[in-house]
Write an enzyme that holds these catalytic residues in place. Sequence first.
Site, mmCIF file in Angstrom:
data_model
loop_
_atom_site.group_PDB
_atom_site.id
_atom_site.type_symbol
_atom_site.label_atom_id
_atom_site.label_comp_id
_atom_site.label_asym_id
_atom_site.label_seq_id
_atom_site.Cartn_x
_atom_site.Cartn_y
_atom_site.Cartn_z
ATOM 1 N N GLU A 275 -48.530 -62.430 -62.624
ATOM 2 C CA GLU A 275 -48.961 -63.450 -61.655
ATOM 3 C C GLU A 275 -48.327 -63.230 -60.281
ATOM 4 O OE1 GLU A 275 -50.843 -66.736 -62.468
ATOM 5 O OE2 GLU A 275 -51.567 -65.728 -64.260
ATOM 6 N N HIS B 167 -45.118 -71.368 -62.767
ATOM 7 C CA HIS B 167 -44.617 -70.144 -62.124
ATOM 8 C C HIS B 167 -43.154 -70.391 -61.762
ATOM 9 C CE1 HIS B 167 -48.942 -69.205 -60.673
ATOM 10 N NE2 HIS B 167 -48.635 -68.331 -61.617
ATOM 11 N N CYS C 257 -46.740 -71.241 -52.399
ATOM 12 C CA CYS C 257 -47.873 -70.661 -53.150
ATOM 13 C C CYS C 257 -48.885 -70.029 -52.212
ATOM 14 C CB CYS C 257 -48.620 -71.737 -53.932
ATOM 15 S SG CYS C 257 -47.661 -72.540 -55.184
#
Length: 447
Positions: free
Chosen positions: A174, A248, A369
């Site tokens: 990711e 995350h 992000c």
Amino acid sequence: MTTVEVNFDGLIGPTHNYAGLSIGNLASVGHAGVVAHPKAAALQGLAKMKLLLDLGLVQGILPPQERPAIRRLRELGFQGTDEAVLERAWATDPALVARVSSASSMWAANAATVCPEPDTADGRVHITPANLLTMPHRAIECLETARALAHALPDPEYVVLHPPLPTHADFADEGAANHVRLCSAHGERGVEIFVYGRSAYDRTGQPVFPARQTLQASQAIARRAGLEPRRTLFVRQSPAGIDAGAFHADVVAVGTESTLLFHETAFVDKRAVLDAIRRAADGLFEPELIEVPEADVPIADAVRSYLFNAQLLRIPGTEKKLLLAPLETIEVDSSRAFCDRLLASGASIGEVRHTDLRQSMQNGGGPACLRLRVVLNVAALERVNPSLLLDQALHARLVSWVDRHYRDALVPDDLGDRALLRESREALDELTRLLGLGGDYYGFQRC
Ligand code: SUG
């Protein structure tokens, strides 16, 4: 030689909506079906980029991806004109249409992992686009991401663009959201910390929610870049944190230069992790490890406020660092109180500012992000595609572009609308001219 951090933010696309696609991401699931505001979302993202530009930082842009991804629907057997493909898919499988319509490429921290030049074996920046294969709506991003990165960073003399890792769950990746680099200054050798959620070879103690990053993916990325093993750490994110909604690592930790701000529950075996960081930094710098105790900011508050999903920035000409946090950090009492104490503590973080990213936040995407950090030396910076670097004029053009093309409101029930397909393509077609991407950048332009 001066080395800088360039933040490439994902430009928020015209199909921004809340389809509740990301299990384990509490904001995404909690806002499923809510009315989204794509125009406001894109303007919020652009306002954050402008703020950084105004502060004297180098700000880059990654274009939104083509959505809905008609190509994916065709791969899955739908036929006819593009409009017919959309309508047929919508009639039989609206959940699939939601998965090919998400504007999720906005979260550029998941675009790739970047290993800066001072740490790599050949002295070049190494980048691996993330395969994002845990979530179906994100697994369709990586090829177009690779294309965007090749446009932004076109010179192989300075930047090595690797292919994404193999498409298997053992290598689920990711990107930079699970990677922190600490150093004395960007241009100096650093310590790279890869945070993984699970090992493909060990099923014990796995969280209930998906652990999206594997140890094996992180190891492969480090190997490709030729990172020095004694300066490279692989640490496991706590399964309890993942199950609390930290899907995350950048939901529980943020770092830059020698500072790491992290939640008490961020890592498995915290003490060993902190010792390992100190050992890896030995001879390079003294790490400033700032722990936020669960008693001060409970993990549920950290996930709600996205305190750790802030950007920790060195602003030119200032002595202390700036924490650019989402507005929600003020609204959650424990996070706000922690920030007040942090500023009074004498730590290297001297200012906290807040940015309104509510539209992205409601899908689980805060300031950190939305950006991919790329550390570049002066020579490499000169080779960045200037059309993808923000200046005031481009910012103004992009605001006007959003104003003209984006809808004020969108709900998942609108995703089957052929007018949305047409509007999105018109917007992206014009964007390729604004960003100098060429008339064949998007798949629909090549047909
Ligand atoms: O992958 N949300 C994204 C948010 C990504 C945040 N990135 C970082 N933490 N670095 C995700 O879960 C929600 C889409 C929807 O539900 O419509 C979504 O994909």
